[in-house]
Design a protein around this motif. Structure first.
Motif, PDB file in Angstrom:
ATOM      1  N   LEU B 307       0.815  -1.220   0.000  1.00 40.43           N
ATOM      2  CA  LEU B 307       0.000   0.000   0.000  1.00 40.43           C
ATOM      3  C   LEU B 307       0.846   1.266   0.000  1.00 40.43           C
ATOM      4  N   ARG B 308       2.169   1.091   0.095  1.00 36.72           N
ATOM      5  CA  ARG B 308       3.034   2.269   0.056  1.00 36.72           C
ATOM      6  C   ARG B 308       3.478   2.583  -1.369  1.00 36.72           C
ATOM      7  N   LYS B 309       3.300   1.601  -2.239  1.00 32.89           N
ATOM      8  CA  LYS B 309       3.833   1.744  -3.593  1.00 32.89           C
ATOM      9  C   LYS B 309       2.702   1.898  -4.598  1.00 32.89           C
ATOM     10  N   GLN B 310       2.969   2.637  -5.659  1.00 31.37           N
ATOM     11  CA  GLN B 310       2.057   2.736  -6.794  1.00 31.37           C
ATOM     12  C   GLN B 310       0.654   3.137  -6.383  1.00 31.37           C
ATOM     13  N   ARG B 311       0.550   4.009  -5.407  1.00 28.72           N
ATOM     14  CA  ARG B 311      -0.777   4.433  -4.980  1.00 28.72           C
ATOM     15  C   ARG B 311      -1.336   5.452  -5.958  1.00 28.72           C
ATOM     16  N   LEU B 312      -2.654   5.402  -6.127  1.00 25.66           N
ATOM     17  CA  LEU B 312      -3.330   6.415  -6.919  1.00 25.66           C
ATOM     18  C   LEU B 312      -3.766   7.493  -5.934  1.00 25.66           C
ATOM     19  N   HIS B 313      -3.240   8.681  -6.069  1.00 25.79           N
ATOM     20  CA  HIS B 313      -3.630   9.684  -5.082  1.00 25.79           C
ATOM     21  C   HIS B 313      -4.198  10.967  -5.681  1.00 25.79           C
ATOM     22  N   ILE B 314      -4.175  11.091  -7.018  1.00 29.43           N
ATOM     23  CA  ILE B 314      -4.849  12.240  -7.617  1.00 29.43           C
ATOM     24  C   ILE B 314      -5.719  11.743  -8.765  1.00 29.43           C
ATOM     25  N   PRO B 315      -6.854  12.371  -8.986  1.00 29.43           N
ATOM     26  CA  PRO B 315      -7.684  11.973 -10.131  1.00 29.43           C
ATOM     27  C   PRO B 315      -6.935  12.246 -11.431  1.00 29.43           C
ATOM     28  N   LEU B 316      -7.025  11.293 -12.360  1.00 32.27           N
ATOM     29  CA  LEU B 316      -6.282  11.414 -13.617  1.00 32.27           C
ATOM     30  C   LEU B 316      -7.218  11.156 -14.798  1.00 32.27           C
ATOM     31  N   LEU B 317      -6.997  11.906 -15.863  1.00 40.89           N
ATOM     32  CA  LEU B 317      -7.779  11.694 -17.084  1.00 40.89           C
ATOM     33  C   LEU B 317      -6.816  11.407 -18.225  1.00 40.89           C
ATOM     34  N   ARG B 318      -7.091  10.317 -18.980  1.00 40.41           N
ATOM     35  CA  ARG B 318      -6.187   9.963 -20.062  1.00 40.41           C
ATOM     36  C   ARG B 318      -6.428  10.867 -21.270  1.00 40.41           C
ATOM     37  N   GLN B 319      -5.339  11.363 -21.818  1.00 43.37           N
ATOM     38  CA  GLN B 319      -5.410  12.247 -22.981  1.00 43.37           C
ATOM     39  C   GLN B 319      -5.334  11.410 -24.257  1.00 43.37           C
ATOM     40  N   PRO B 320      -5.719  11.995 -25.391  1.00 43.28           N
ATOM     41  CA  PRO B 320      -5.661  11.233 -26.652  1.00 43.28           C
ATOM     42  C   PRO B 320      -4.277  10.648 -26.921  1.00 43.28           C
ATOM     43  N   ASP B 321      -3.198  11.328 -26.465  1.00 45.70           N
ATOM     44  CA  ASP B 321      -1.853  10.791 -26.727  1.00 45.70           C
ATOM     45  C   ASP B 321      -1.446   9.715 -25.734  1.00 45.70           C
ATOM     46  N   GLY B 322      -2.325   9.341 -24.815  1.00 46.35           N
ATOM     47  CA  GLY B 322      -2.021   8.259 -23.894  1.00 46.35           C
ATOM     48  C   GLY B 322      -1.492   8.727 -22.550  1.00 46.35           C
ATOM     49  N   SER B 323      -1.106   9.993 -22.446  1.00 45.18           N
ATOM     50  CA  SER B 323      -0.607  10.475 -21.160  1.00 45.18           C
ATOM     51  C   SER B 323      -1.790  10.826 -20.243  1.00 45.18           C
ATOM     52  N   PHE B 324      -1.478  11.044 -18.994  1.00 47.80           N
ATOM     53  CA  PHE B 324      -2.535  11.389 -18.041  1.00 47.80           C
ATOM     54  C   PHE B 324      -2.481  12.856 -17.665  1.00 47.80           C
ATOM     55  N   LYS B 325      -3.681  13.432 -17.496  1.00 43.21           N
ATOM     56  CA  LYS B 325      -3.751  14.816 -17.042  1.00 43.21           C
ATOM     57  C   LYS B 325      -4.330  14.819 -15.632  1.00 43.21           C
ATOM     58  N   GLU B 326      -3.718  15.610 -14.768  1.00 41.32           N
ATOM     59  CA  GLU B 326      -4.223  15.681 -13.399  1.00 41.32           C
ATOM     60  C   GLU B 326      -5.502  16.492 -13.352  1.00 41.32           C
ATOM     61  N   LEU B 327      -6.465  16.027 -12.571  1.00 37.87           N
ATOM     62  CA  LEU B 327      -7.733  16.737 -12.431  1.00 37.87           C
ATOM     63  C   LEU B 327      -7.964  17.039 -10.964  1.00 37.87           C
ATOM     64  N   THR B 328      -8.850  18.002 -10.704  1.00 35.42           N
ATOM     65  CA  THR B 328      -9.326  18.135  -9.342  1.00 35.42           C
ATOM     66  C   THR B 328     -10.422  17.099  -9.168  1.00 35.42           C
ATOM     67  N   LEU B 329     -10.781  16.832  -7.930  1.00 35.56           N
ATOM     68  CA  LEU B 329     -11.806  15.832  -7.685  1.00 35.56           C
ATOM     69  C   LEU B 329     -13.123  16.246  -8.335  1.00 35.56           C
ATOM     70  N   GLN B 330     -13.426  17.551  -8.233  1.00 34.08           N
ATOM     71  CA  GLN B 330     -14.681  18.054  -8.799  1.00 34.08           C
ATOM     72  C   GLN B 330     -14.727  17.813 -10.307  1.00 34.08           C
ATOM     73  N   GLU B 331     -13.596  18.097 -10.960  1.00 36.16           N
ATOM     74  CA  GLU B 331     -13.528  17.881 -12.406  1.00 36.16           C
ATOM     75  C   GLU B 331     -13.704  16.406 -12.740  1.00 36.16           C
ATOM     76  N   ALA B 332     -13.040  15.556 -11.934  1.00 37.87           N
ATOM     77  CA  ALA B 332     -13.116  14.118 -12.186  1.00 37.87           C
ATOM     78  C   ALA B 332     -14.550  13.629 -12.055  1.00 37.87           C
ATOM     79  N   LEU B 333     -15.241  14.098 -11.024  1.00 37.94           N
ATOM     80  CA  LEU B 333     -16.621  13.653 -10.806  1.00 37.94           C
ATOM     81  C   LEU B 333     -17.525  14.155 -11.922  1.00 37.94           C
ATOM     82  N   SER B 334     -17.316  15.376 -12.350  1.00 40.37           N
ATOM     83  CA  SER B 334     -18.147  15.907 -13.439  1.00 40.37           C
ATOM     84  C   SER B 334     -17.925  15.092 -14.708  1.00 40.37           C
ATOM     85  N   THR B 335     -16.651  14.741 -14.964  1.00 38.02           N
ATOM     86  CA  THR B 335     -16.354  13.939 -16.156  1.00 38.02           C
ATOM     87  C   THR B 335     -17.063  12.588 -16.073  1.00 38.02           C
ATOM     88  N   ALA B 336     -16.954  11.953 -14.891  1.00 35.43           N
ATOM     89  CA  ALA B 336     -17.592  10.646 -14.717  1.00 35.43           C
ATOM     90  C   ALA B 336     -19.101  10.767 -14.909  1.00 35.43           C
TER      91      ALA B 336
END
Lengths: 184, 651
Positions: B307-336
């Protein structure tokens, strides 16, 4: 346990291969077989000499000369306790009681008794053993067998020597005799 | 006392389907299991006070029953009596010498004196011998502060030693990556040897040599390989066997204890999570006789470092190029919310992972149901049992049923891998009750003897028809028990296997109506399954339409073909594992050590975890609130109301 003696009769001591074979035969864990073989002093985890000499240094034997015999034999053979001579013929171990206090000081070689020993007689024993013709035990068989042969007997392979010679001597029966006389 | 305990034990049978919320809090108390039938009870006098005990008791047990504590090192309630440490000496009237109380049976009108000067001196003498070779390295010893030897020597030890000789030193052994050894500290209580032999069923440790050369060892340096090996660390009364990953990281007085529940298998072992600040330092078992006794598997003990490794701690959105963009929680929830409401209900697919609690599953189910989605599944390969009645998917004779049954048939089940602590209970029953074990399926390597019945469902059919050679034995059994692995039901012929097991149950004593015994048991492999089934989550027939949005609730071991390539994947979980690689949107979550939540174990016992450590970022703490705001429902606004609904749903 006879199997452990049997391993000694072939390898001269309890080898790891022997332990593995026993564990396999008896469906035991190697750790269990090791536990038994290291508990009993008759099982040797390191090679011993062809003639394994045990010198009693327990109370009575020590007072009667056992300590002196032990020290002088170590010096004579130039080995430490549990050591083996360079030619592999003789090893020396101090023993906590050979169960023959009535003949103290007692030395044993391959579990045969040499009673009422002195420094000189013990030296003669080890010298004879190194030369390949050890003197006969005081009691028991007329000749001294090797450690491997003795182990085979303990493993249950009778060599017919067990009933030779004096079985129970005068000093051993003395107490019994006295007590019988006392009763009369 | 014993009779009362036993009668409760018997009454419990048949009450399997009702688990009350009051069972959430268990009192940590070991029960004594008398080795023979209770025949006779009589009075003994402990320090002058009479107490009625059973004839099978030892003096030590009688003293414990009377509330008198006796110091001990080698004696342990769940192991055989060794009687080799001599610390439990007591004075017995009429005996010239002090007596080892752990190894002596009581007799009528026995008068035991535990607090006399004579016992104090006797124990002081034992202490001197134990300390003769024990190093004075407490300041650098991990056991320092929680050491039996330290504690007892404070009471019975002398301030000065009389030994002038050198202390002996023993070479440390390398017995694997989980146990650290400092063999010089060993006092030869042999608890570890007895544990590996009697509980774990592996004969790897032994007592080698005698007298001053005595040591605990494996035969030629060997690894202790059983899956319960970590427990020898808890058993060791001194610092000879230590927890290797934990070594030199913390002191016991710095640690905070958090009573919670393990989710590494479906047993729901009770654990004590020790934390320092916000970090989990180690996990120890807690006593619960009806679940894990006092053992946990090595997986439960050491899994937390993941549980110390590889934790997901910020909301992320995948971009068309495959990379991830950091989101705020509010943005992530709206997207979902936007993605979920942009498609039709039957185009949404929900998969629930193995470490989810009941509240999360309930909120998840409610959210998707509100969107007219019924396609929610907790199982990867959809076994065919239904969730109409609890008895269809529970361990019906309960975990303690193993102590009562006289014949256990394992169907497609390797308890050693699926639930090591349960396997230890089976082994105990084999040794103590003479339980017979039969195995149907591939022959596993188990630490007890078993009869291998066969490898195919045909064997099961023969058994159900009564034509198998083993049927005669089965017919003789009074309370036979079938342990069916949940994974066996994932086969394509899972339904047929289940039907055969039911048929077998009806034709034999496996379902013994007279004794109110239901011996059909399903051993689940995942901690979240029973909770989800309790909430009525069964797989619906797969929808004709292809899913456009896939919502993974911490699901990592799904089948790859389950996720259409062009679907929008929402992953809500705590660790960047398999599921996160598929994800287009990642919403971070809390792990089992970071939330207060309900889990239902394989025998239907709801248990509550408690938050032990803080999640890696504040956002993750809001996981369930995220679900709540997504589902637009007022009752989800508070966790308490959510839990109340969840508990009502547990039936």
């Amino acid at each position: 346990m006879p199997l452990l003696h049997f391993v000694q009769s072939i390898d001269g001591y309890v080898t790891n291969e022997g332990i593995e074979v026993i564990a396999q035969k008896l469906e035991l864990a190697t750790a269990e077989v090791t536990a038994v073989s290291t508990f009993y002093t008759q099982y040797k985890s390191k090679p011993v000499g062809e003639y394994h000499v045990g010198i009693c240094t327990n109370t009575l034997c020590a007072v009667m000369g056992g300590d002196a015999i032990f020290e002088s034999i170590k010096e004579h053979l130039d080995i430490e306790n549990d050591g083996v001579t360079a030619d592999g013929k003789v090893s020396v171990e101090h023993i906590e009681c050979n169960a023959a206090c009535d003949y103290a000081p007692v030395v044993m070689a391959n579990w045969e008794f040499y009673d009422n020993q002195t420094v000189e007689s013990a030296k003669a024993l080890v010298d004879g053993a190194r030369a390949g013709n050890p003197p006969a035990p005081t009691r028991g068989p007329s000749r001294l067998v090797t450690y491997k042969e003795a182990s085979a007997v303990l493993a249950g392979l009778d060599d017919g020597l067990a009933r030779e010679g004096v079985q129970v001597g005068e000093p051993t029966l003395l107490g019994l005799k006295l007590s019988k006389e006392g009763k009369q | 006392m014993m009779i009362k305990l036993l009668s409760q034990h018997v009454k419990r049978r048949g009450a399997a389907a009702t688990a009350l919320p009051s069972q959430l809090v268990m009192v940590q108390k070991r029960m004594f299991h008398p080795s023979q039938q209770m025949s006779q009870q009589f009075n003994v006098y402990i320090d002058g006070k009479p107490i009625k005990v059973d004839a099978s008791y030892t003096i030590y047990q009688a003293c414990t029953e009377a509330g008198v504590e006796i110091p001990r090192f080698c004696y342990h309630e769940r192991l055989s009596v060794a009687g080799n440490c001599r610390m439990c000496l007591v004075e017995v009237e009429g005996s010239p010498k002090p007596i080892a109380s752990c190894a002596t049976n009581v007799r009528p009108d026995l008068k035991v004196i535990t607090k006399s000067e004579k016992t104090r001196i006797a124990r002081g003498g034992v202490m001197e011998f134990l300390l003769a070779n024990h190093p004075l390295d407490c300041p650098i010893c991990d056991q320092g502060g929680e050491c039996d030897l330290q504690d007892i020597s404070v009471v019975y030890g002398y301030t000065e030693g009389r030994m002038m000789e050198y202390k002996r030193a023993v070479e440390d052994k390398n017995i694997g990556p989980l146990i650290k050894t400092s063999m010089t500290r060993c006092i030869h209580c042999t608890r570890c040897v007895r544990f590996t032999e009697q509980i774990a069923g592996e004969f790897t440790l032994g007592q080698v040599g005698r007298g001053k050369t005595n040591e605990i060892s494996t035969y030629i340096e060997n690894m202790v390989t059983n899956e319960l090996s970590g427990n020898v660390v808890d058993l060791c009364p001194v610092g000879a066997l230590n927890n290797l990953p934990y070594s030199f990281t913390a002191r016991p007085w710095e640690l905070k204890s958090n009573y919670t529940v393990d989710v590494m298998d479906s047993l729901g072992s009770n654990i004590d999570v020790h934390t320092r600040g916000s970090d989990t330092m180690r996990i120890l078992p807690r006593i619960n006789d009806e679940v894990n006794e006092e053992w946990i598997s090595d997986k439960s003990r050491h899994a937390f470092d993941g549980l110390r490794k590889q934790r997901l701690h910020i909301p992320l959105l995948r971009q068309p190029d495959g990379s991830f963009k950091e989101l705020t929680l509010q943005e992530a929830l709206s997207t979902a919310a936007e993605k979920l409401s942009s498609v039709k209900g039957d185009e949404i697919q929900g998969i629930i992972g193995q470490f989810n609690d009941v509240e999360s599953i309930l909120a998840f189910k409610d959210l998707l149901n509100r969107l007219n989605c019924e396609n929610i599944d907790v199982r990867t390969n959809a076994p065919k049992y239904s969730a109409d009645f609890r008895s269809q998917y529970l361990m019906n004779s309960r975990i303690t049923g193993i102590d009562e049954t006289d014949l256990l048939i394992l169907v497609g089940c390797n308890p050693r891998n699926e639930s090591p602590v349960l396997n230890a209970r089976i082994r105990k029953a084999v040794g103590v009750n003479g339980l017979k074990v039969a195995v149907l399926g591939s022959a596993p390597n188990l630490p007890y003897n078993y009869t291998h019945l066969g490898n195919t469902p045909q064997t099961l059919k023969d058994l159900a028809d009564g034509t198998h050679p083993f049927s005669a034995e089965l017919a003789k059994a009074e309370l036979p028990m079938i342990l069916l692995s949940g994974t066996a039901l994932e086969r394509t012929d899972g339904q047929a296997i289940l039907n055969l097991v039911y048929k077998l149950g009806e034709t034999t004593n496996v379902i013994n109506k007279k004794e109110k015994w239901n011996g059909i048991n399903i051993l689940h492999s995942e901690a979240s399954r029973v909770g989800a089934l309790d909430l009525g989550i069964v797989p619906k027939q797969s929808t004709k339409t292809k899913a456009k949005v896939v919502y993974l609730l911490g699901a990592d071991n799904f089948r790859h073909e389950e996720i259409p390539e062009d679907a929008f994947v929402i992953y809500q979980g705590h660790t960047g594992d398999e599921g996160a690689y598929y994800a287009d949107l990642i919403i971070p979550g809390a792990s089992y050590l970071e939330k207060q939540a309900l889990f239902v174990n394989t025998d239907g016992r709801p248990q509550q975890t408690r938050s032990a450590q803080a999640p890696p970022s504040p956002t993750t703490a809001w996981m369930r609130c995220a679900l709540a705001s997504l589902s637009w429902h007022p009752i989800w606004q508070s966790l308490t109301s959510l839990r109340a609904v969840a508990l009502r749903n547990l039936r």
